[in-house]
Structures are given as C-alpha cells and as structure tokens.
Design a protein around this motif. Structure first.
Motif, PDB file in Angstrom:
ATOM      1  N   ARG A 332     -11.954  53.473  29.326  1.00 54.21           N
ATOM      2  CA  ARG A 332     -13.357  53.895  29.403  1.00 54.21           C
ATOM      3  C   ARG A 332     -13.762  54.216  30.848  1.00 54.21           C
ATOM      4  O   ARG A 332     -13.212  53.675  31.781  1.00 54.21           O
ATOM      5  CB  ARG A 332     -14.262  52.804  28.828  1.00 54.21           C
ATOM      6  CG  ARG A 332     -14.073  52.543  27.350  1.00 54.21           C
ATOM      7  CD  ARG A 332     -15.125  51.589  26.829  1.00 54.21           C
ATOM      8  NE  ARG A 332     -15.048  51.465  25.377  1.00 54.21           N
ATOM      9  CZ  ARG A 332     -14.336  50.552  24.731  1.00 54.21           C
ATOM     10  NH1 ARG A 332     -13.672  49.646  25.422  1.00 54.21           N
ATOM     11  NH2 ARG A 332     -14.311  50.517  23.412  1.00 54.21           N
ATOM     12  N   THR A 333     -14.786  55.076  30.947  1.00 50.33           N
ATOM     13  CA  THR A 333     -15.260  55.511  32.267  1.00 50.33           C
ATOM     14  C   THR A 333     -16.781  55.553  32.297  1.00 50.33           C
ATOM     15  O   THR A 333     -17.411  56.088  31.365  1.00 50.33           O
ATOM     16  CB  THR A 333     -14.708  56.912  32.608  1.00 50.33           C
ATOM     17  OG1 THR A 333     -13.272  56.888  32.558  1.00 50.33           O
ATOM     18  CG2 THR A 333     -15.145  57.335  33.997  1.00 50.33           C
ATOM     19  N   TRP A 334     -17.369  54.992  33.345  1.00 50.10           N
ATOM     20  CA  TRP A 334     -18.802  55.143  33.633  1.00 50.10           C
ATOM     21  C   TRP A 334     -18.945  56.074  34.829  1.00 50.10           C
ATOM     22  O   TRP A 334     -18.273  55.868  35.858  1.00 50.10           O
ATOM     23  CB  TRP A 334     -19.451  53.798  33.924  1.00 50.10           C
ATOM     24  CG  TRP A 334     -19.877  53.053  32.677  1.00 50.10           C
ATOM     25  CD1 TRP A 334     -19.084  52.687  31.635  1.00 50.10           C
ATOM     26  CD2 TRP A 334     -21.201  52.595  32.365  1.00 50.10           C
ATOM     27  NE1 TRP A 334     -19.818  52.027  30.679  1.00 50.10           N
ATOM     28  CE2 TRP A 334     -21.123  51.944  31.097  1.00 50.10           C
ATOM     29  CE3 TRP A 334     -22.430  52.652  33.024  1.00 50.10           C
ATOM     30  CZ2 TRP A 334     -22.236  51.372  30.473  1.00 50.10           C
ATOM     31  CZ3 TRP A 334     -23.544  52.069  32.411  1.00 50.10           C
ATOM     32  CH2 TRP A 334     -23.443  51.456  31.156  1.00 50.10           C
ATOM     33  N   VAL A 335     -19.802  57.082  34.703  1.00 50.38           N
ATOM     34  CA  VAL A 335     -20.045  58.052  35.771  1.00 50.38           C
ATOM     35  C   VAL A 335     -21.511  57.955  36.162  1.00 50.38           C
ATOM     36  O   VAL A 335     -22.408  58.137  35.327  1.00 50.38           O
ATOM     37  CB  VAL A 335     -19.715  59.487  35.327  1.00 50.38           C
ATOM     38  CG1 VAL A 335     -19.926  60.455  36.476  1.00 50.38           C
ATOM     39  CG2 VAL A 335     -18.287  59.569  34.804  1.00 50.38           C
ATOM     40  N   LEU A 336     -21.769  57.689  37.443  1.00 48.97           N
ATOM     41  CA  LEU A 336     -23.139  57.539  37.927  1.00 48.97           C
ATOM     42  C   LEU A 336     -23.514  58.744  38.780  1.00 48.97           C
ATOM     43  O   LEU A 336     -22.833  59.042  39.775  1.00 48.97           O
ATOM     44  CB  LEU A 336     -23.293  56.251  38.737  1.00 48.97           C
ATOM     45  CG  LEU A 336     -23.045  54.954  37.936  1.00 48.97           C
ATOM     46  CD1 LEU A 336     -21.603  54.506  38.053  1.00 48.97           C
ATOM     47  CD2 LEU A 336     -23.977  53.848  38.388  1.00 48.97           C
ATOM     48  N   LEU A 337     -24.576  59.449  38.380  1.00 51.14           N
ATOM     49  CA  LEU A 337     -25.027  60.639  39.085  1.00 51.14           C
ATOM     50  C   LEU A 337     -26.035  60.188  40.151  1.00 51.14           C
ATOM     51  O   LEU A 337     -27.193  59.918  39.846  1.00 51.14           O
ATOM     52  CB  LEU A 337     -25.665  61.622  38.111  1.00 51.14           C
ATOM     53  CG  LEU A 337     -24.800  62.022  36.911  1.00 51.14           C
ATOM     54  CD1 LEU A 337     -25.544  63.009  36.023  1.00 51.14           C
ATOM     55  CD2 LEU A 337     -23.465  62.601  37.362  1.00 51.14           C
ATOM     56  N   LYS A 338     -25.558  60.131  41.379  1.00 51.68           N
ATOM     57  CA  LYS A 338     -26.367  59.574  42.474  1.00 51.68           C
ATOM     58  C   LYS A 338     -26.974  60.699  43.303  1.00 51.68           C
ATOM     59  O   LYS A 338     -26.277  61.400  44.033  1.00 51.68           O
ATOM     60  CB  LYS A 338     -25.516  58.664  43.351  1.00 51.68           C
ATOM     61  CG  LYS A 338     -26.290  57.965  44.460  1.00 51.68           C
ATOM     62  CD  LYS A 338     -25.398  57.007  45.221  1.00 51.68           C
ATOM     63  CE  LYS A 338     -26.138  56.337  46.351  1.00 51.68           C
ATOM     64  NZ  LYS A 338     -27.282  55.532  45.870  1.00 51.68           N
ATOM     65  N   GLY A 339     -28.319  60.881  43.190  1.00 50.90           N
ATOM     66  CA  GLY A 339     -28.992  61.934  43.925  1.00 50.90           C
ATOM     67  C   GLY A 339     -29.606  61.421  45.238  1.00 50.90           C
ATOM     68  O   GLY A 339     -29.621  60.249  45.529  1.00 50.90           O
TER      69      GLY A 339
END
Length: 339
Positions: A332-339
């Motif tokens: 599994r993978t968690w992807v965090l979109l950090k702006g």
C-alpha cells in the motif's frame, strides 16, 4: 646367453616397427595440413576435437505484478472514493482496505482523502463527501476509474462529466451518525453494478530490494503538514501506522489500524480553482501535472527525488537525481499532496 640375444632382437624389431608406423602417421598429418598451393584448409574435424555447441538457456522472466501494488495481479476495476477527514467523520470505515490513498488540501485548511480501491472492495465505506477540482486532474492517471462521491458544485461536476472519470454519486445515510458526516456505501456492491476501467500502468515501479534503499537515510517516524493537519507515520518494523493529528486511523467497524508500506510526499502547486464553499472559503486546487520534489519513505528509510507528469492522462513518475525510477515497496501507498 642365446635367450637374452634373441629377446633383445625381438625388442629391437618392435621398436623399429613402431618407428615406421609413427613416421607414417606424422607424414599423413603433414600432408593433411599442407595446402599444396591450393589455398584450401583441411576440414575442421580432421585431427581436432571440437566441443559441442552450447545451447543458450531461456531467459527467466519475472512474474507479473500488479500496476498499483506491485503484488499479485488483480483483474478488478479501479474505483476511487472521496473520504471525509475531519474530527466529526472519525472513525472512518473501510479506509484501511485502500491500495492507495491521496491526501489533498481543500478549503479552510482542511484535508480530504481520495482512496483508491482495486485489490479488494469493502462492503462498508465512509463517510463519503463531495468531489473537488483536484480529483478531476488527478484521477485520469488510472485511465477510466470510478469515483464515489456525494455531490459537487456545478463547475466541478461539469469537469467530471468531460473527463474519463466514471461518476458514482451516492447519498445513502447511516442514521447513527450526524449529517452531513454520515454518507456510507457498499463499495463491493457498487463494483458489481458499475463499469469502470481496469488497472493499467501509472508509471510506478516496485521492488522488494534495491541497493539505494540499503544505504538511504534512516527515518522511522516521518511527519508532514497538509493544510492545518499533521500526518505522521510510525514505522513498526513491517509497515507504517498512519496517524492524523497524532491519532491512528482505526476502522470504525473492525477496530483495526490503517497501515501503509510507502509514504510519498509530493511538493505541488496549490491555488484557487475559482470556487468557494458555503462559508466563502476559496476551494484549493493542487496541481498534479508538472513536476516537483518528492520524499519517499519505505522500510524506515528515506530517499529524495523528483515527481513528473506531463498531462492528466500521463504517468506519474518518481525518479532520483540520476533520472532512475525510485522503486516502491510492494504493498500500500499513501501520497500526500503538499502545497
């Protein structure tokens, strides 16, 4: 004495006879190896012992792996779900079954989750909330995925209708919870009733082992801030326990914790998409087309690199400073979109 002379005579005769035979053999070899002015070489098998030809071994091909997990191949379709992520929505249900989870910032510094299901579909999932512009740009990465959501403003809905996304709007309520945090769905039944696209390559690579990870910096508890929320990932020796504001995501039905094998933090450009919520807060658009820095965590270690994506229908790649793909750990993978 006479006997000795006779025996010696026989020996001499034998020696002479052997010499004659040897001389004949030598003469034959010399004749065969002489070109006699003709320029023709002797046949290759005369006077030589050639080893048998070596038959090349067939190339060993690796077993097929799933495009989204790097594990056993699943023939299931891909269905995304927009999952709420505020205190009133906790504890979420069905989140731990997702193969991939994207964390995105929305209006007011809040966050929401885009959970991608492919290997398994939970019978109960929620709370489900409304879609955003970020989803419309992000989700065509998966070809023609379904999207379970509980509504959208007219501008976002128009974008969804023009995209490759299969819209799946639902509003079934769990009356034991407070509205609007109580839309729950049976994703397993939805998967049987709608037609969405199968999984295809998205630009990710997976590997159980890679020398770069062996020497990568050790980081056992990465943390990052998205909007007003802090996400942390505690490595337990085989996976990361996922936490929001210091509290683990625990399934509201089973009580089991959500875990992940990979954590990807993508530096993205955030901007307003021109919409506002009912309180007047600007809606946030996180660009996942373009390129930017990444930090990837797996097995208690960290590697840095670059993410890149040319269009909403193109692959999303993760590469190191040499331009080589950074392999994720199968799972599994968690992807965090950090702006």
């Amino acid at each position: 004495m006479a006997e000795f002379v006779a025996r010696r005579g026989r020996i001499v005769v034998a020696i002479v006879a052997g010499a004659v035979l040897l001389g004949g053999a030598i003469a034959t070899v010399i004749a065969l190896n002489s070109d006699n002015g003709s320029g023709t070489s002797p046949p290759a098998d005369v006077g030589t012992s050639q080893p048998p030809p070596v038959t090349p071994k067939p190339t060993q091909t690796s077993r097929p792996t799933d495009f989204l997990t790097g594990g056993a191949v699943s023939r299931n379709e891909v269905i995304a779900a927009k999952v709420e992520n505020v205190a009133a929505a906790r504890p979420q249900v069905g989140l731990r079954a997702a193969d991939i989870v994207f964390v995105e910032e929305v209006e007011g510094g809040q966050t929401r989750l885009v959970a991608i299901y492919h290997s398994t579909f939970p019978k109960r999932l929620g709370p489900v909330r409304s879609a955003r512009s970020t989803d419309v740009q992000l989700l065509p990465l998966f070809g023609k995925p379904g999207l379970v959501y509980s509504g959208a403003n007219s501008d976002v809905q128009s974008k969804i209708d023009r995209s490759s996304i299969v819209p799946i709007q639902r509003s079934t309520r769990d009356n034991s919870r407070v509205a609007p945090h109580n839309v729950f769905v049976d994703l397993d039944r939805i998967a049987d009733s709608v037609t969405a696209g199968k999984a295809s390559a998205i630009g990710w690579t997976f590997a159980d082992d890679d020398p770069r990870w062996d020497t990568a910096e050790k980081v056992s508890d990465p943390k990052t801030r998205i909007g007003n929320d802090t996400f942390s990932f505690d490595y337990s020796g085989d996976a990361y326990v996922v936490k929001w504001r210091g509290r683990a995501y625990t399934d509201g039905d089973s009580g089991k914790r959500a875990t992940t094998d990979n954590v990807v933090v993508m530096a993205v450009h955030n901007h307003s998409d021109g919409n506002r919520d009912v309180l007047g807060s600007a809606s946030v658009m996180s660009d996942t087309v373009g390129k930017g820095k990444i930090m990837i965590y797996r097995s208690g270690r960290k590697l840095s690199g670059t993410w890149a994506r040319k269009s909403s229908s193109a692959d999303l790649t993760f590469t190191d400073s040499s331009g080589k793909d950074i392999p994720l750990d199968p799972g599994r993978t968690w992807v965090l979109l950090k702006g």
